[in-house]
Each structure stands twice: as structure tokens, then as C-alpha cells.
Design an enzyme around this catalytic site. Structure first.
Site, short mmCIF file in Angstrom:
data_model
loop_
_atom_site.label_atom_id
_atom_site.label_comp_id
_atom_site.label_asym_id
_atom_site.label_seq_id
_atom_site.Cartn_x
_atom_site.Cartn_y
_atom_site.Cartn_z
N ASP A 182 0.49 -0.87 0.14
CA ASP A 182 -0.24 0.15 -0.32
C ASP A 182 0.85 1.55 -0.06
O ASP A 182 1.58 2.09 0.92
CB ASP A 182 -0.54 -0.26 1.59
CG ASP A 182 -1.96 1.04 1.52
OD1 ASP A 182 -2.18 1.99 0.20
OD2 ASP A 182 -2.58 1.30 2.27
N ASP A 390 -2.14 5.47 -6.40
CA ASP A 390 -1.99 4.77 -5.32
C ASP A 390 -2.65 3.26 -5.55
O ASP A 390 -3.24 2.67 -6.13
CB ASP A 390 -3.75 5.14 -4.12
CG ASP A 390 -4.33 4.45 -2.76
OD1 ASP A 390 -3.13 4.25 -2.38
OD2 ASP A 390 -5.01 4.16 -2.63
#
Length: 517
Positions: A182, A390
Site C-alpha cells: 500500500d 495509489d
């Protein structure tokens, strides 16, 4: 005479190749038609595949090294062998980054549709939580390299990508743990024994008692105060005096959380071993993490893995996300600026990386324009700053004006050949492609500040809801408001080498086949 004959044969070969590429039914997945404007996509590549191949739980370091050899050839293998022999400095090491199979999900269409609907709903919650975190934030004021495999997390009931790390020193019983990769988070954490409130995970819980190199971070350490607050929004807390261990509390905008002890231990990323790595040993955890053991934080603050390894890897990392969900297919996560393991087919195109002090973990860039199938689109939202890149969000979210323009141009070029199908979850532009093994899809290109661009791969343009092709949707969605933060999600980053150079303040994109089977 011989020269002319050779020339004719050369030209004939080019003609044959062109015919093979254009022939219906040929293996043309990802083949570009008409430059970067469109591409032929095999629909079976979009299917969420079942099967248990490529299972990464329980892999030791030796098994990871063997799998790494499949990714590299020739000189790369020699470099990897030399790296594995080094004890203090690693030039290249490999871990997987994958999508996993639907082995635990029924093959019944209704069951798979319900499963995908839940995953997309979770992604919508994730995207909304980033917006909420953004708004909350505004109210508050010569290096080594390592490469680790990245895989899809579908087997772990997440559409994010996962990799396996080892936690614990060489003299301990190191635990192999599958974590979500992440870039929108900083603190790396895993679920630990004794766990008071934990979700179900596939790997065994990490046991600090089994690691001789494990140590709790004391309350008077700098990591417990300013560093932890920058990473999580909250400083550490202590049960009593300053010498006691530091507790962290990490809350996500969607209601997910991890709470536990801030600690240090040895972490292994393939052949690279890092001592005194600061991480969260989670004793109470809940949220949208599927069956993974936790999360790897690749954000920008001091406690992220990128920052903690900056003296070794130079603050540079990149990944290549595989398009297929086959258990045998793996992409890679590379730490460091060594490009020898890249297999990009286009040069890396760089744009300025934007840092927002109010949103310290995130990686932003400026998008100055866009085109679909080679046709430029105009929208009020184009040219806006702070577009978030992201890896933890799946579906790309565009400003409403931009999404409408992209959808209109895509529909103009695509809809005339295929009938419409009902919307699905957050995806509102769907088609019935029953009977088609492959389709030609217009590609979205984002024009970036500084002259760089990013063209979405064919596999990132469409999302298959039904395996028979009767419901295949444009894999993008609209934000609710123009002033929200656009997000380039991992689905649109597939088959891309995405480079994050934090010291050089730049983001890079290149085309690459990210499936290392």
C-alpha cells in the site's frame, strides 16, 4: 541478386508478421493497434481464475530465491546469485507480487458476482476513506537494490496486490507473512500473538516470543512521538512510565483499524535482510484486509518502509503489477534504483512528484490532459493538481467532468459494435460481449506535467463481471464532486513499471509485461 532476394524475404517476413497480428483468433493480447490508440484484449485475461497454483504462504527464503530465478535471465541470474551470497549489501533480490485465485469461491455466476460486488464495495469504501482523510488532514494543520515478487490478493479476498515478507532474525523461527502492498499508508503492521481481537488470516499469527531479535519500542523513543504521529495521525501512548513500551493506534477512514505495540525486528525481503525495522505488532485489528497478515506501508513519512530503508535503497522503489489472476503469474516490487531487472518495452517517462504537507503519506502528480483512442478529451477537471497514485485503491476515480468526457469518447468509439449491459456496482458503463474471444478497446492516455504520459493497458480498461462475457464494464468510476481528489488505482496500473523516486521527487511510468510465470 542475393541482396535483392534477402530484401524481398525481409519484406515478406514483415508482411507475414503484420497478417498474424491482425488475424482474428490469433494470440494478440495487449498488441497495440494503431500506435497507442487502441489494443486487442483477450477477454479470458480478465477472468477471475480459480485454482491453487502459486500459493505463497509458507514459502521460506530458499523457495523465494528459486522463484526469483524465473524472473531473471542471463546476467540478472548472476547478479542475483552474487546478491544472495552477500551478507551486508544486496544488489538484487526478488519477491512476488500477485493476484490470487478464487479457489474458495463457487464457480456459480451468482456467487462470483456477489463476491466481486463485495470487493468493489470495499474499494469504494477505501476511495471514500482517502477523501475523508484528506479533509481531516486539511483541518489539522549509490545505493543497493532489492526486488520482491508481488501477487494479486484475490485469494485473500482483496483486489489489492500482496507480497510475502519474513519477520524474525536468522537465529529465530522467521515467520513468512503475506501483506498488502500500500503506497497510501506508512506504518507496516502485522497481526501478532497474543491477539485479543483479530480477523481471520491465512498465515499463522506472528509470535514475538519466537523471535530473539524482537524488541518493543520504548516510550521515550522518537519513533513513539513525532514519527508515529506523522505516520498514523496519533502519537504513541504508554501504560505507565517513560521506559514502558510504546502502543500505536492506527485508524482508517473506512472504520478499519490496527492497534498494538510499536516494535522492531529483522525483516527479510527476499535475499535482503534489514535489522531493527520498526513495525506495528497488532493485537487488535479489524477491517478490509481480507485474509492477509497485515499491510506494508510504502508511503513517505519516517516510519514507512521506503524511508526506513532510504540509506540502503536511496528512497527509490518501483513495482510491476501483473494483469492476470492466474496463480502462476507474479509481478515484482523492486527496492532501489537498479533497473537491471526491469523488462519495460518503452522508456520510463517521468513527471514531477508532488508532496502535500497536509497529506504527508501520499504520492501526487499533475494531469494536464487526456485522450481516449487517440482523440483528445476536454473537461474542466483536467489540469487540476494533486492526482493521487495509489496501489491500495483498485478502480481509478476521475473528477465528474473528466469521467463524463472519457466515458463519452470511449462510448462513441466502442458502443457501436457491442450492445449495452446493465451497470454493476460503481461501474456504470457495461457491455454484452458474449461470443467474443477478444475485442479491440480504445486506450486512455493521461498527459502528465513535464511532457510525460501514462497509457492504460488494455487489461486495465475493462472489468469482467460475468465469465461468459455478458457483462464487461469500463473499469473506471466518477467521484461525487469536482473538488475531490482523483485517484489512479492499481487496476489501471497493470502491466506498467511504476517508479517512485522520493529523493528525485519524480514518478515514472513505462509499459512492461508484468507477468513472470
Amino acid at each position: 541478386m542475393e541482396a535483392r532476394l534477402r530484401l524481398r524475404l525481409h519484406l515478406l517476413l514483415h508482411v507475414i508478421v503484420a497478417v498474424v497480428v491482425a488475424a482474428p483468433g490469433a494470440a494478440t493480447a495487449g498488441v497495440v493497434v494503431g500506435g497507442r490508440e487502441s489494443a486487442v484484449l483477450r477477454l479470458r485475461e480478465l477472468q477471475w481464475r480459480s485454482g491453487s497454483a502459486g500459493k505463497i504462504t509458507g514459502r521460506g527464503r530458499d523457495a523465494q530465491a528459486k522463484h526469483a530465478e524465473k524472473i531473471m535471465t542471463g546476467q540478472h541470474k548472476k547478479e542475483a546469485a552474487a546478491a544472495a551470497a552477500a551478507t551486508t549489501r544486496t544488489t538484487s533480490t526478488v519477491l512476488e507480487l500477485k493476484h490470487h485465485s478464487l479457489a474458495a469461491i463457487s464457480d456459480h455466476p451468482a456467487a462470483q458476482e456477489s463476491y466481486l460486488r463485495r470487493l468493489l464495495a470495499a474499494d469504494e469504501t477505501r476511495a471514500n476513506s482517502l477523501q475523508l482523510r484528506n479533509r481531516a488532514a486539511f483541518t489539522q494543520s549509490g545505493h543497493a537494490a532489492a526486488e520482491v515478487p508481488l501477487t494479486s490478493g484475490i485469494r485473500f479476498q482483496t483486489l489489492n496486490y500482496v507480497t510475502t515478507v519474513s519477520l524474525g532474525g536468522a537465529s529465530s523461527r522467521a515467520a513468512n507473512l503475506t501483506v498488502i502492498v500500500d503506497t497510501g499508508s506508512d506504518l507496516t503492521w502485522v497481526q501478532c500473538k497474543p491477539c485479543s481481537v483479530c480477523y481471520a488470516q491465512r498465515d499463522p499469527l506472528f509470535d514475538p516470543a519466537g523471535s530473539a531479535s524482537y524488541a518493543a519500542v520504548p516510550c521515550n523513543a522518537s519513533a513513539c512521538a513525532a514519527s508515529l504521529k506523522a505516520a498514523t495521525g496519533m502519537p504513541g501512548s504508554c501504560s505507565s512510565g517513560g521506559g514502558e513500551r510504546c502502543y500505536y493506534a492506527l485508524a482508517y477512514g473506512d472504520g478499519s483499524f490496527s492497534r498494538g505495540v510499536l516494535a522492531t525486528d529483522t525483516i527479510a525481503l527476499g535475499a535482503a535482510s534489514l535489522d531493527a525495522f520498526v513495525f506495528g505488532c497488532g493485537l487488535s485489528n479489524r477491517g478490509l484486509f481480507g485474509g492477509t497478515a497485515g499491510l506494508m506501508g510504502l508511503g513517505r513519512t519516517e516510519l514507512s518502509l521506503v524511508s526506513q530503508t532510504a540509506s540502503r535503497f536511496g528512497g527509490v522503489f518501483s513495482y510491476c503489477l501483473p494483469a492476470t489472476t492466474s496463480g502462476d503469474a507474479a509481478g515484482s516490487l523492486s527496492l532501489g534504483s537498479d533497473t537491471s531487472s526491469y523488462r519495460n518495452t518503452t522508456p520510463v517517462s517521468y513527471t514531477r512528484m508532488i508532496a502535500d504537507p497536509a497529506q504527508p503519506p501520499f504520492y501526487f502528480m499533475n494531469v494536464t490532459g487526456a485522450s481516449v483512442g487517440g482523440a483528445a478529451v476536454a473537461a474542466a477537471g483536467l489540469g487540476a493538481t494533486n492526482v493521487l497514485v495509489d496501489s491500495g485503491t483498485v478502480i481509478t476515480r476521475l473528477a465528474p467532468s473528466v469521467y463524463r468526457a472519457v466515458r463519452a469518447e470511449f462510448t462513441r468509439q466502442f458502443s457501436g459494435r457491442y450492445p449495452a449491459a446493465p451497470p454493476f456496482s460503481l461501474l456504470d458503463t457495461c457491455y454484452n460481449l458474449t461470443g467474443h474471444d477478444e475485442v479491440k478497446v480504445p486506450l486512455l492516455t493521461l498527459r502528465l506535467e513535464g511532457g510525460a504520459d501514462m497509457t492504460v493497458d488494455a487489461a486495465g480498461m475493462m472489468f469482467m463481471v460475468r465469465k461468459d462475457g455478458s457483462q464487461v464494464c469500463l473499469a473506471m468510476a466518477s467521484l461525487s464532486f469536482e473538488d475531490q481528489t482523483p485517484i489512479v488505482g492499481n487496476y489501471q496500473q497493470k502491466n506498467k513499471r511504476v517508479v517512485y523516486d522520493t529523493l528525485g521527487s519524480r514518478l515514472g511510468f513505462a509499459d512492461e509485461d508484468c507477468t513472470y510465470a
